[in-house]
Design a protein around this motif. Structure first.
Motif, mmCIF file in Angstrom:
data_model
loop_
_atom_site.group_PDB
_atom_site.id
_atom_site.type_symbol
_atom_site.label_atom_id
_atom_site.label_comp_id
_atom_site.label_asym_id
_atom_site.label_seq_id
_atom_site.Cartn_x
_atom_site.Cartn_y
_atom_site.Cartn_z
ATOM 1 N N TYR A 154 11.628 -15.255 -36.720
ATOM 2 C CA TYR A 154 11.062 -15.753 -35.530
ATOM 3 C C TYR A 154 10.188 -14.679 -34.836
ATOM 4 O O TYR A 154 9.231 -15.091 -34.140
ATOM 5 N N ALA A 155 10.646 -13.496 -34.717
ATOM 6 C CA ALA A 155 9.995 -12.297 -34.347
ATOM 7 C C ALA A 155 8.471 -12.457 -34.799
ATOM 8 O O ALA A 155 7.390 -12.189 -34.001
ATOM 9 N N GLN A 156 8.338 -12.510 -36.139
ATOM 10 C CA GLN A 156 7.103 -12.462 -36.701
ATOM 11 C C GLN A 156 6.150 -13.746 -36.237
ATOM 12 O O GLN A 156 5.060 -13.774 -35.840
ATOM 13 N N GLN A 157 6.945 -14.862 -36.089
ATOM 14 C CA GLN A 157 6.191 -15.844 -35.714
ATOM 15 C C GLN A 157 5.877 -15.880 -34.244
ATOM 16 O O GLN A 157 4.588 -16.091 -33.698
ATOM 17 N N ALA A 158 6.473 -15.267 -33.392
ATOM 18 C CA ALA A 158 6.149 -14.676 -32.043
ATOM 19 C C ALA A 158 4.670 -13.759 -31.905
ATOM 20 O O ALA A 158 3.731 -14.184 -31.092
ATOM 21 N N LYS A 159 4.868 -12.766 -32.865
ATOM 22 C CA LYS A 159 3.720 -12.000 -33.011
ATOM 23 C C LYS A 159 2.468 -12.848 -33.479
ATOM 24 O O LYS A 159 1.343 -12.801 -32.624
ATOM 25 N N GLN A 160 2.402 -13.473 -34.382
ATOM 26 C CA GLN A 160 1.394 -14.494 -34.982
ATOM 27 C C GLN A 160 0.947 -15.333 -33.941
ATOM 28 O O GLN A 160 -0.336 -15.422 -33.533
ATOM 29 N N HIS A 161 1.846 -15.896 -33.060
ATOM 30 C CA HIS A 161 1.424 -16.736 -31.913
ATOM 31 C C HIS A 161 1.075 -16.011 -30.661
ATOM 32 O O HIS A 161 0.593 -16.636 -29.680
ATOM 33 N N GLN A 162 1.058 -14.593 -30.666
ATOM 34 C CA GLN A 162 0.925 -13.901 -29.554
ATOM 35 C C GLN A 162 1.668 -14.345 -28.397
ATOM 36 O O GLN A 162 1.270 -14.596 -27.004
ATOM 37 N N VAL A 163 3.028 -14.825 -28.361
ATOM 38 C CA VAL A 163 3.933 -15.300 -27.193
ATOM 39 C C VAL A 163 5.206 -14.203 -27.283
ATOM 40 O O VAL A 163 5.438 -13.592 -28.097
ATOM 41 N N GLU A 164 5.892 -14.307 -26.116
ATOM 42 C CA GLU A 164 6.790 -13.563 -25.764
ATOM 43 C C GLU A 164 8.166 -13.714 -26.491
ATOM 44 O O GLU A 164 8.796 -13.032 -27.071
ATOM 45 N N GLU A 165 8.175 -15.005 -26.655
ATOM 46 C CA GLU A 165 9.526 -15.599 -27.234
ATOM 47 C C GLU A 165 9.509 -16.815 -27.966
ATOM 48 O O GLU A 165 8.736 -17.716 -27.620
ATOM 49 N N VAL A 166 10.388 -17.009 -29.062
ATOM 50 C CA VAL A 166 10.856 -18.190 -29.664
ATOM 51 C C VAL A 166 11.758 -18.899 -29.242
ATOM 52 O O VAL A 166 12.855 -18.092 -29.417
ATOM 53 N N ILE A 167 11.779 -19.961 -28.534
ATOM 54 C CA ILE A 167 12.987 -20.816 -27.970
ATOM 55 C C ILE A 167 13.490 -21.709 -28.856
ATOM 56 O O ILE A 167 12.558 -22.682 -29.672
ATOM 57 N N LEU A 168 15.034 -21.653 -29.008
ATOM 58 C CA LEU A 168 15.437 -22.510 -30.295
ATOM 59 C C LEU A 168 16.086 -23.586 -29.715
ATOM 60 O O LEU A 168 16.687 -23.925 -28.768
ATOM 61 N N SER A 169 16.204 -24.591 -30.783
ATOM 62 C CA SER A 169 16.862 -25.906 -30.606
ATOM 63 C C SER A 169 17.538 -26.208 -31.545
ATOM 64 O O SER A 169 17.066 -26.146 -33.067
ATOM 65 N N ARG A 170 18.760 -26.600 -31.563
ATOM 66 C CA ARG A 170 19.833 -27.198 -32.560
ATOM 67 C C ARG A 170 20.198 -28.377 -32.348
ATOM 68 O O ARG A 170 20.670 -28.821 -30.960
ATOM 69 N N ASP A 171 20.071 -29.483 -33.103
ATOM 70 C CA ASP A 171 20.165 -30.832 -32.733
ATOM 71 C C ASP A 171 19.504 -31.314 -31.698
ATOM 72 O O ASP A 171 20.090 -32.138 -30.656
#
Ligand code: PLP
Length: 277
Positions: A154-171
């Motif tokens: 997730y941290a790598q995705q945040a870096k690639q998208h240049q965002v502060e955080e990845v917010i997660l959803s379950r179901d």
């Protein structure tokens, strides 16, 4: 200077066995504790959570509260800046052969302190971006475990998208951020996922809830869906090193017309007071 298994030594002299289960399996737990003006913030809360994490994976806490306090204070006084972030990690220790099951070993204890630079008020006033993703983590997110493969992705995705955080959803329900807890304001009420096995019970989360109540907000610890997040009046994230931060864009969609909300400001200011108590 760092702490490793009883010694205060230079970081480049610190080494562990290749048979350490932390190295082989990520078999360990950790804590991150902020230090403000040389004073450790909410130490009891952090050490209580550490104890819970240790109990959950059957490692005996190697130290009593006062022993931890001595180690942490030594590192704090040896670090040049008044605001710091203490990192402490305990692994199950080194075995003689690589096998998944474990015997009782001598835990490996590592602690370091680094300068802490939370965002400035000018930076916070700009707001931050986040993206959403499915929560692919395991079902014991309440344990602050060092095995963090999904969080790393997730941290790598945040870096690639240049965002502060990845917010997660379950179901379909928002759980938390990859490295933070998540809050929304909808119709003057604060919503956040309840504690349990699907989120880490953040020490900052408790302080945000306390601050929100002090600001006169209703607090509702109930899960909410991704759509509600995107249509919220305000979105915030919290963690020990980032305090409470306003998120003003989720998946490229503006929140509150892309402006930092008033309720965030009240909570942020209250939090700053708690730091000085
Ligand atoms: N949730 C996750 C997954 C985290 O990694 C963190 C902090 O690193 C938090 C929540 C916030 O916890 P705390 O406020 O105790 O730092």
């Amino acid at each position: 200077m760092v702490y490793l298994n009883g010694d205060f030594i230079a970081k480049d002299k610190a080494s562990i066995s290749v048979m350490d289960r932390g190295f082989l399996f990520g078999d360990g737990v950790y804590e991150v504790i902020p230090v403000y003006q040389g004073k450790i913030f909410r130490l009891t809360e952090h050490l209580n959570r550490l104890q819970k994490s240790l109990d959950s994976i059957q490692i005996t806490n190697p130290y009593l509260f006062d022993q931890w306090l001595d180690i942490l204070n030594k590192l704090v006084s040896n670090t040049s800046t008044p605001d710091q972030s203490l990192y402490l990690q305990i692994t199950r220790g080194a075995d003689t052969q690589r096998k998944h099951s474990f015997a009782t070993l001598t835990p490996t204890v590592y602690v370091e302190s680094n300068p802490l630079n939370p965002k400035t008020e000018a930076e916070l006033a700009q707001g931050f971006s986040a993206i959403t993703q499915a929560d692919i983590r395991w079902s014991r997110c309440d344990i602050k475990a060092t095995s963090l493969l999904s969080n790393i992705l997730y941290a790598q995705q945040a870096k690639q998208h240049q965002v502060e955080e990845v917010i997660l959803s379950r179901d379909g329900q928002i759980t938390e951020g990859a490295t933070s807890n998540v809050f929304i304001i909808k119709d003057h009420t604060l919503f956040t996922h309840p504690t349990g096995e699907h989120i880490l019970s953040g020490i900052t989360r408790d302080l945000v809830l306390e601050s929100a109540s002090a600001c006169g907000m209703q607090v509702n610890e109930t899960p909410f869906p991704v759509d509600t997040l995107k249509n919220a009046d305000e979105v915030w994230i919290s963690s020990s090193t980032r305090e409470v931060m306003p998120i003003t864009t989720v998946d490229d969609q503006p929140i509150n017309h892309g402006k930092v909300g008033e309720k965030w400001l009240c909570v942020y200011e209250h939090y700053q007071q708690l730091k000085n108590d």
